[in-house]
Write a protein that holds these residues in place. Structure first.
Motif, PDB file in Angstrom:
ATOM      1  N   UNK A 122       0.840  -0.900  -0.054  1.00 53.51           N
ATOM      2  CA  UNK A 122      -0.034   0.090  -0.061  1.00 53.51           C
ATOM      3  C   UNK A 122       1.030   1.291   0.082  1.00 53.51           C
ATOM      4  N   UNK A 123       0.693   2.060  -0.805  1.00 57.92           N
ATOM      5  CA  UNK A 123       1.347   3.298  -0.943  1.00 57.92           C
ATOM      6  C   UNK A 123       1.110   4.436   0.053  1.00 57.92           C
ATOM      7  N   UNK A 124       1.813   5.237   0.465  1.00 60.35           N
ATOM      8  CA  UNK A 124       1.651   6.203   1.343  1.00 60.35           C
ATOM      9  C   UNK A 124       0.950   7.352   0.885  1.00 60.35           C
ATOM     10  N   UNK A 125      -0.269   7.828   1.211  1.00 60.23           N
ATOM     11  CA  UNK A 125      -1.081   8.802   0.893  1.00 60.23           C
ATOM     12  C   UNK A 125      -0.850  10.033   1.929  1.00 60.23           C
ATOM     13  N   UNK A 126      -0.307  11.038   1.209  1.00 58.22           N
ATOM     14  CA  UNK A 126       0.229  12.183   2.254  1.00 58.22           C
ATOM     15  C   UNK A 126      -1.191  12.857   2.841  1.00 58.22           C
ATOM     16  N   UNK A 127      -2.206  12.602   2.167  1.00 58.02           N
ATOM     17  CA  UNK A 127      -3.309  13.411   2.612  1.00 58.02           C
ATOM     18  C   UNK A 127      -4.148  12.705   4.020  1.00 58.02           C
ATOM     19  N   UNK A 128      -3.298  11.532   4.351  1.00 54.25           N
ATOM     20  CA  UNK A 128      -3.849  10.664   5.415  1.00 54.25           C
ATOM     21  C   UNK A 128      -3.294  11.431   6.887  1.00 54.25           C
ATOM     22  N   UNK A 129      -2.292  12.160   6.485  1.00 44.92           N
ATOM     23  CA  UNK A 129      -1.649  13.226   7.790  1.00 44.92           C
ATOM     24  C   UNK A 129      -2.333  14.527   7.840  1.00 44.92           C
ATOM     25  N   UNK A 130      -3.228  14.917   6.860  1.00 47.38           N
ATOM     26  CA  UNK A 130      -3.827  16.195   6.841  1.00 47.38           C
ATOM     27  C   UNK A 130      -4.840  16.168   8.044  1.00 47.38           C
ATOM     28  N   UNK A 131      -5.108  17.250   8.879  1.00 48.75           N
ATOM     29  CA  UNK A 131      -5.893  17.537   9.830  1.00 48.75           C
ATOM     30  C   UNK A 131      -7.196  17.976   9.235  1.00 48.75           C
ATOM     31  N   UNK A 132      -8.219  17.224   9.464  1.00 46.48           N
ATOM     32  CA  UNK A 132      -9.362  17.573   8.891  1.00 46.48           C
ATOM     33  C   UNK A 132     -10.611  18.410   9.584  1.00 46.48           C
ATOM     34  N   UNK A 133     -10.240  18.361  11.093  1.00 45.81           N
ATOM     35  CA  UNK A 133     -11.205  18.818  11.857  1.00 45.81           C
ATOM     36  C   UNK A 133     -10.730  20.465  11.918  1.00 45.81           C
ATOM     37  N   UNK A 134     -11.630  21.416  12.439  1.00 46.35           N
ATOM     38  CA  UNK A 134     -11.293  22.770  12.339  1.00 46.35           C
ATOM     39  C   UNK A 134     -10.600  23.002  13.709  1.00 46.35           C
ATOM     40  N   UNK A 135      -9.421  23.667  13.506  1.00 45.40           N
ATOM     41  CA  UNK A 135      -8.641  24.156  14.452  1.00 45.40           C
ATOM     42  C   UNK A 135      -9.105  25.378  15.069  1.00 45.40           C
ATOM     43  N   UNK A 136      -9.105  25.354  16.470  1.00 46.89           N
ATOM     44  CA  UNK A 136      -9.861  26.499  17.067  1.00 46.89           C
ATOM     45  C   UNK A 136      -8.885  27.484  17.420  1.00 46.89           C
ATOM     46  N   UNK A 137      -8.652  28.543  17.191  1.00 42.44           N
ATOM     47  CA  UNK A 137      -7.556  29.576  17.421  1.00 42.44           C
ATOM     48  C   UNK A 137      -8.051  30.480  18.609  1.00 42.44           C
ATOM     49  N   UNK A 138      -7.068  30.167  19.675  1.00 41.10           N
ATOM     50  CA  UNK A 138      -7.491  31.020  20.905  1.00 41.10           C
ATOM     51  C   UNK A 138      -7.493  32.575  20.844  1.00 41.10           C
ATOM     52  N   UNK A 139      -8.148  33.351  21.516  1.00 38.13           N
ATOM     53  CA  UNK A 139      -8.139  34.554  21.557  1.00 38.13           C
ATOM     54  C   UNK A 139      -6.787  35.346  21.975  1.00 38.13           C
ATOM     55  N   UNK A 140      -6.366  36.253  21.426  1.00 36.20           N
ATOM     56  CA  UNK A 140      -5.078  36.862  21.655  1.00 36.20           C
ATOM     57  C   UNK A 140      -5.304  37.730  22.957  1.00 36.20           C
ATOM     58  N   UNK A 141      -4.155  37.729  23.789  1.00 34.44           N
ATOM     59  CA  UNK A 141      -4.281  38.600  24.924  1.00 34.44           C
ATOM     60  C   UNK A 141      -2.711  39.381  25.374  1.00 34.44           C
ATOM     61  N   UNK A 142      -2.992  39.831  26.388  1.00 36.38           N
ATOM     62  CA  UNK A 142      -1.309  40.662  26.809  1.00 36.38           C
ATOM     63  C   UNK A 142      -0.370  39.869  27.264  1.00 36.38           C
ATOM     64  N   UNK A 143       0.757  39.897  26.758  1.00 37.67           N
ATOM     65  CA  UNK A 143       1.947  39.175  27.124  1.00 37.67           C
ATOM     66  C   UNK A 143       2.434  39.813  28.360  1.00 37.67           C
ATOM     67  N   UNK A 144       2.574  38.753  29.632  1.00 43.76           N
ATOM     68  CA  UNK A 144       3.106  39.022  30.746  1.00 43.76           C
ATOM     69  C   UNK A 144       4.553  38.746  30.892  1.00 43.76           C
ATOM     70  N   UNK A 145       5.466  39.690  30.727  1.00 42.76           N
ATOM     71  CA  UNK A 145       6.952  39.459  30.675  1.00 42.76           C
ATOM     72  C   UNK A 145       7.423  38.654  31.773  1.00 42.76           C
ATOM     73  N   UNK A 146       6.760  39.017  32.902  1.00 44.38           N
ATOM     74  CA  UNK A 146       7.444  37.985  34.179  1.00 44.38           C
ATOM     75  C   UNK A 146       7.114  36.620  34.199  1.00 44.38           C
ATOM     76  N   UNK A 147       5.926  36.484  33.521  1.00 42.54           N
ATOM     77  CA  UNK A 147       5.460  34.940  33.274  1.00 42.54           C
ATOM     78  C   UNK A 147       6.352  34.328  32.123  1.00 42.54           C
ATOM     79  N   UNK A 148       6.532  35.052  31.266  1.00 42.96           N
ATOM     80  CA  UNK A 148       7.503  34.617  30.048  1.00 42.96           C
ATOM     81  C   UNK A 148       8.682  34.169  30.588  1.00 42.96           C
ATOM     82  N   UNK A 149       9.398  35.146  31.577  1.00 42.45           N
ATOM     83  CA  UNK A 149      10.582  35.064  32.290  1.00 42.45           C
ATOM     84  C   UNK A 149      10.745  33.750  32.925  1.00 42.45           C
TER      85      UNK A 149
END
Length: 494
Positions: A367-394
């Motif tokens: 059986x040949x490899x089908x690249x489309x099998x690895x594609x994500x078909x479900x919808x990807x939810x994009x989280x809302x953007x927010x303010x970056x906390x520099x101390x949290x990143x550190x």
């Protein structure tokens, strides 16, 4: 030859010749049309995947037109190879298999082309060609010098008369219809070249098989064939077919002859009658010499490859293994004949055979490899953007990486306060905020910007789980003159 002998000869040819088998095949019309479409004057071989794809498109079009062709292009090609219409070859440069028509397929294609576009056998150009060949054969095969001299003098006198007539302007110019007739005759002869080369190549391969069979059959020491190969004799190149083709190959590759043919073609295409040639005829005239050279080069490569293969077959002593295997097979066949006199194929034998071996599967089963099998078909939810906390990143960065900026500042501060400092001195003033990572980071800084001593130090830190840890390490002193620590000192003062 009697009628019976002629019929038997044709029966054998009907059963063995691929061209005859193609003409009487159920789908001969489709096979010939597809082979002619994809293997024309310029293309004599194609990569197998490319041919499969082209045939799939054509088969789909034919099905839509009402033809019953249920299989795929790959399936039909497999059948055509098995029937002898196509031949597989390995292409070392592209590392893929190629397919090309056999000499029998070319014979069938030429026959059908002659039916659809017949060339009259009574044309002036055909008669002129026959006369020229007859004259050349009669002259070149004559062993007598007197008749040769007489013929040459007659030819010289005729040329002198023609020169005199041309000087006076008394010569006939070929009219358009007769020039077109000769052009068609030339192109018809050129169209037979691929089939001729296919037959020559098939002849070389048949000669190679015959030579190998002779080497295996001759068990009495070094026979004539085996001895010739051991002595370096090129039996394929020095055969009648090999010498004939080599002479043709040397002639067509001669620069003077090639330039002369090119000049002739350019002169013909510059004549007024050439305007009546169609686009395909013009293209075939321009590629006449190129196609012939390319086809001849392929045949020459096949001849050279077979010669090298035969020489390696002998010099590597591989023929001895083949002889041994042939003796074993014949011995088994002789025993089978003896057993057949007393046993029947359907007799039950008091034997229990244990089948050993491996399972052999076709490549098509994978059986040949089908690249489309690895594609994500479900919808990807994009989280809302927010303010970056520099101390949290550190804080997140410190969980995965050593904070060298903090450690360098701690070392610089300790050096300013004490003048000299070791890893233990820095940890005594500035506890390890990252636990073991801080200790490792200080040791790395000391190895880069300091030196080790023979003494030891006891270092202490608190792990992320809140447990106090201790370790004895070799004392490492930081270099107070290191530019890294002086920069930290300057930045703290600023």
């Amino acid at each position: 030859m009697s009628a019976t002998a002629a019929v038997h000869r044709l029966v054998r040819q009907r059963d063995a010749h691929a061209g005859w088998a193609l003409l009487r095949a159920d789908n001969a019309h489709a096979i010939l049309a597809l082979l002619t479409r994809h293997f024309g004057q310029e293309i004599r071989r194609r990569p197998a995947p490319e041919l499969f794809e082209l045939l799939d498109d054509d088969l789909q079009e034919l099905r839509e037109s009402g033809f019953h062709l249920p299989r795929t292009g790959q399936g039909y090609c497999t059948d055509w190879v098995r029937a002898g219409f196509l031949q597989r070859r390995a292409d070392g440069a592209a590392r893929e298999e190629t397919l090309e028509p056999t000499d029998g397929a070319y014979a069938a294609m030429t026959f059908v082309e002659g039916l659809t576009a017949p060339v009259s056998a009574a044309t002036e150009s055909r008669l002129a060609t026959l006369s020229t060949q007859l004259q050349s054969l009669a002259r070149d095969s004559d062993p007598r010098s007197e008749t040769r001299m007489s013929a040459l003098r007659a030819e010289r006198d005729d040329i002198d008369r023609q020169i005199t007539a041309v000087e006076k302007g008394e010569f006939a110019v070929l009219d358009g219809a007769r020039a077109l007739e000769r052009s068609a005759e030339i192109l018809h002869l050129a169209s037979e070249v691929p089939g001729d080369f296919a037959r020559v190549r098939a002849g070389f391969e048949e000669l190679n098989r015959d030579l190998r069979a002779r080497i295996l059959e001759d068990d009495s020491g070094r026979g004539d064939t085996l001895g010739d190969v051991f002595r370096g004799v090129d039996l394929i190149g020095q055969s009648d077919a090999g010498r004939s083709f080599t002479a043709f190959y040397d002639t067509i590759l001669d620069p003077a002859r090639s330039s002369q043919i090119d000049d002739w073609i350019e002169s013909i295409l510059a004549r007024p009658f050439a305007a009546q040639l169609d686009a395909d005829q013009l293209r075939r005239f321009r590629r006449l010499l190129t196609d012939m050279e390319a086809a001849a080069a392929e045949v020459h490569s096949t001849m050279s490859s077979l010669s090298r293969s035969l020489r390696h077959f002998v010099q590597s002593r591989a023929y001895e293994e083949h002889r041994h295997l042939q003796r074993l097979l014949r011995n088994a066949q002789h025993k089978a004949v003896d057993v057949a006199r007393v046993r029947k194929p359907f007799d039950n034998l008091d034997l229990h055979l244990i089948r050993v071996g491996m399972s052999i599967e076709s490549v098509a089963a994978f059986a040949l490899h089908n690249p489309s099998d690895d594609l994500v078909t479900v919808k990807v939810d994009t989280p809302p953007t927010g303010v970056v906390d520099l101390e949290e990143l550190r804080r997140l960065v410190r969980e995965s990486e050593i904070d060298f900026d903090e450690l360098t500042a701690n070392v610089a501060a300790t050096l300013r306060a004490r003048g000299r400092a070791s890893v233990a001195d820095v940890l005594a003033v500035h506890p390890a905020t990252q636990g073991l990572a801080s200790v490792v980071g200080l040791m790395a800084l000391a190895s880069r910007y300091g030196h080790s001593t023979t003494d030891t130090d006891l270092v202490e830190w608190t792990s992320t789980a809140g447990i106090t840890r201790r370790a004895v390490i070799r004392r490492q002193l930081f270099d107070p003159t290191a530019a890294e620590f002086r920069r930290q000192e300057g930045s703290s003062q600023g």
